[in-house]
Design a protein around this motif. Structure first.
Motif, PDB file in Angstrom:
ATOM      1  N   LEU A 131      57.603  13.370   1.309  1.00  0.00           N
ATOM      2  CA  LEU A 131      58.688  12.391   1.282  1.00  0.00           C
ATOM      3  C   LEU A 131      59.492  12.446   2.575  1.00  0.00           C
ATOM      4  O   LEU A 131      59.924  13.518   3.001  1.00  0.00           O
ATOM      5  CB  LEU A 131      59.618  12.643   0.103  1.00  0.00           C
ATOM      6  N   GLU A 132      59.718  11.288   3.166  1.00  0.00           N
ATOM      7  CA  GLU A 132      60.461  11.222   4.426  1.00  0.00           C
ATOM      8  C   GLU A 132      61.887  10.727   4.218  1.00  0.00           C
ATOM      9  O   GLU A 132      62.799  11.107   4.960  1.00  0.00           O
ATOM     10  CB  GLU A 132      59.724  10.314   5.412  1.00  0.00           C
ATOM     11  N   TYR A 133      62.091   9.850   3.248  1.00  0.00           N
ATOM     12  CA  TYR A 133      63.438   9.366   2.947  1.00  0.00           C
ATOM     13  C   TYR A 133      63.500   8.954   1.484  1.00  0.00           C
ATOM     14  O   TYR A 133      62.477   8.711   0.842  1.00  0.00           O
ATOM     15  CB  TYR A 133      63.823   8.177   3.832  1.00  0.00           C
ATOM     16  N   LEU A 134      64.699   8.859   0.950  1.00  0.00           N
ATOM     17  CA  LEU A 134      64.925   8.395  -0.404  1.00  0.00           C
ATOM     18  C   LEU A 134      66.082   7.405  -0.399  1.00  0.00           C
ATOM     19  O   LEU A 134      67.138   7.693   0.176  1.00  0.00           O
ATOM     20  CB  LEU A 134      65.266   9.566  -1.335  1.00  0.00           C
ATOM     21  N   ASP A 135      65.875   6.257  -1.004  1.00  0.00           N
ATOM     22  CA  ASP A 135      66.943   5.280  -1.144  1.00  0.00           C
ATOM     23  C   ASP A 135      67.483   5.356  -2.564  1.00  0.00           C
ATOM     24  O   ASP A 135      66.931   4.771  -3.492  1.00  0.00           O
ATOM     25  CB  ASP A 135      66.425   3.875  -0.836  1.00  0.00           C
ATOM     26  N   LEU A 136      68.569   6.095  -2.735  1.00  0.00           N
ATOM     27  CA  LEU A 136      69.209   6.260  -4.032  1.00  0.00           C
ATOM     28  C   LEU A 136      70.510   5.468  -4.064  1.00  0.00           C
ATOM     29  O   LEU A 136      71.470   5.842  -4.735  1.00  0.00           O
ATOM     30  CB  LEU A 136      69.482   7.741  -4.315  1.00  0.00           C
ATOM     31  N   THR A 162      66.302  11.978   5.220  1.00  0.00           N
ATOM     32  CA  THR A 162      67.468  11.167   4.888  1.00  0.00           C
ATOM     33  C   THR A 162      67.491  10.816   3.409  1.00  0.00           C
ATOM     34  O   THR A 162      66.471  10.430   2.839  1.00  0.00           O
ATOM     35  CB  THR A 162      67.468   9.841   5.689  1.00  0.00           C
ATOM     36  N   ILE A 163      68.669  10.948   2.807  1.00  0.00           N
ATOM     37  CA  ILE A 163      68.888  10.515   1.429  1.00  0.00           C
ATOM     38  C   ILE A 163      70.057   9.534   1.434  1.00  0.00           C
ATOM     39  O   ILE A 163      71.191   9.897   1.742  1.00  0.00           O
ATOM     40  CB  ILE A 163      69.226  11.696   0.498  1.00  0.00           C
ATOM     41  N   TYR A 164      69.751   8.283   1.109  1.00  0.00           N
ATOM     42  CA  TYR A 164      70.782   7.246   1.093  1.00  0.00           C
ATOM     43  C   TYR A 164      71.436   7.148  -0.280  1.00  0.00           C
ATOM     44  O   TYR A 164      70.752   7.104  -1.304  1.00  0.00           O
ATOM     45  CB  TYR A 164      70.171   5.887   1.460  1.00  0.00           C
ATOM     46  N   VAL A 165      72.760   7.073  -0.303  1.00  0.00           N
ATOM     47  CA  VAL A 165      73.508   6.911  -1.550  1.00  0.00           C
ATOM     48  C   VAL A 165      74.594   5.861  -1.339  1.00  0.00           C
ATOM     49  O   VAL A 165      74.845   5.415  -0.211  1.00  0.00           O
ATOM     50  CB  VAL A 165      74.156   8.243  -1.995  1.00  0.00           C
ATOM     51  N   ASN A 166      75.243   5.462  -2.432  1.00  0.00           N
ATOM     52  CA  ASN A 166      76.342   4.493  -2.331  1.00  0.00           C
ATOM     53  C   ASN A 166      77.684   5.211  -2.228  1.00  0.00           C
ATOM     54  O   ASN A 166      77.763   6.434  -2.365  1.00  0.00           O
ATOM     55  CB  ASN A 166      76.309   3.529  -3.519  1.00  0.00           C
ATOM     56  N   ASN A 167      78.722   4.445  -2.010  1.00  0.00           N
ATOM     57  CA  ASN A 167      80.038   5.070  -1.788  1.00  0.00           C
ATOM     58  C   ASN A 167      80.708   5.540  -3.077  1.00  0.00           C
ATOM     59  O   ASN A 167      81.824   6.083  -3.040  1.00  0.00           O
ATOM     60  CB  ASN A 167      80.968   4.124  -1.023  1.00  0.00           C
ATOM     61  N   ASN A 168      80.049   5.356  -4.229  1.00  0.00           N
ATOM     62  CA  ASN A 168      80.589   5.865  -5.486  1.00  0.00           C
ATOM     63  C   ASN A 168      79.940   7.193  -5.895  1.00  0.00           C
ATOM     64  O   ASN A 168      80.256   7.738  -6.951  1.00  0.00           O
ATOM     65  CB  ASN A 168      80.368   4.842  -6.606  1.00  0.00           C
TER      66      ASN A 168
END
Length: 321
Positions: free
Chosen positions: A227-232, A255-261
């Motif tokens: 796994l290279e990145y995750l869009d969460l 990289t692990i992407y998340v939202n501001n909440n």
């Protein structure tokens, strides 16, 4: 989760009325394995059990044929630990709702596209062998799909809008997975959902997950070496009680992407959450430190997470080249 029941399996490949094996037939009798595989049933062992289905033949009137009505009465089939090689013919059971074919390491393919009433399917192989391909169509009734420890290289559940249980862990050859239409709004436990996908570089559709009711995420992406990145970016962990080892040993994850909440401060268990994620870098520059692997660093301000851009990762391919 599918409960294993002792339903014996049947596999038939002729329409409407289908011949079954006579009671006195066996591997040494009139039907040899080679001639059997060229007749109605695709698999000899499967066919033997077809006639004897727990002592209650599908051929209920014992006329040596399977009528349309007899086929229509079949709603559950299982072929657990029978060493079957094929389940071709399940399409002749239009009302089939439950299918289990676990622990058959020589069963390499499965086509459920014509069984549109299927609700639960389980093919689990403890030896880490088995299925290399599965054909899924518009299986809108399917709610549970358990395919652990097989050799699948790809899976697409976009034709399963009502799926609420999915487990593909242990499929080491899985390189492509699309869960875009996986309805997760009622899923309470995602533990180990993608565990051990050694060759998957990305998982499409995660950005649409509704996790607002989910309580446990333990090992959800653990040991996904490639796994290279995750869009969460759609993940809501407000109900979470455990994120134990959620990303453990994801050696190539950057990289692990998340939202501001995203807020893990109130989650009870976050031990080993980032253990072994040696290439992971947070949006504000935090690089991996083996002494900083708990949920304390599960944030995008001074941790390992990155605040997602306003457009989703899937819609902005330039983010990843």
């Amino acid at each position: 989760m599918i409960r294993r029941k002792k339903f014996l399996s049947v596999i038939l490949t002729a329409a409407m009325e289908l011949p079954v094996i006579p009671e006195n037939v066996n591997a040494a009798g009139d039907y040899t394995r080679s001639s059997f595989q060229n007749s109605t049933f695709a698999d000899y062992i499967f066919g033997q059990y077809a006639y004897n289905k727990n002592g209650q033949p599908i051929d209920t009137n014992r006329d040596g044929r399977l009528s349309a009505d007899e086929c229509n009465n079949v709603t559950q089939l299982a072929a657990t630990s029978l060493d079957v090689t094929s389940v071709q013919g399940i399409e002749y059971f239009p009302n089939l709702e439950v299918l289990e074919c676990s622990d058959n390491p020589r069963l390499t393919s499965l086509n459920i596209s014509q069984n549109t009433k299927l609700k639960e399917v389980a093919v689990v192989n403890t030896a880490g062998s088995g299925l290399t391909s599965i054909t899924i169509g518009n299986n809108s009734a399917l709610t549970s799909l358990i395919l652990s420890n097989n050799n699948l290289s790809s899976i697409n559940v976009s034709g399963c809008p009502n799926l609420d249980t999915l487990n593909v862990n242990g499929n080491r050859n899985l390189t492509s997975i699309d869960v875009s239409n996986f309805d997760t709004h009622n899923v309470l436990d995602m533990s180990g959902m993608f565990y051990g996908l050694k060759n998957a570089k990305h998982i499409d559709g995660l950005e649409h997950f509704d996790t607002s009711k989910c309580i446990q995420f333990d090992l959800m992406f653990g040991y996904c070496d490639s796994l290279e990145y995750l869009d969460l970016s759609s993940f809501d962990i407000s109900s979470a009680t455990s994120l134990l080892a959620m990303f453990i040993k994801d050696f190539n994850l950057t990289t692990i992407y998340v939202n501001n909440n995203w807020d893990a401060s109130n989650v009870g268990t976050t031990t080993f959450m980032f253990s072994g994620c040696s290439l992971l870098v947070g949006g504000n520059g935090l690089t991996y430190d083996s002494n900083k692997i708990s949920g304390t660093y599960a944030n995008y301000e001074d941790g390992y997470l990155t605040l997602a851009p306003t457009v989703t990762v899937k819609d902005n391919s330039s983010l990843f080249g």
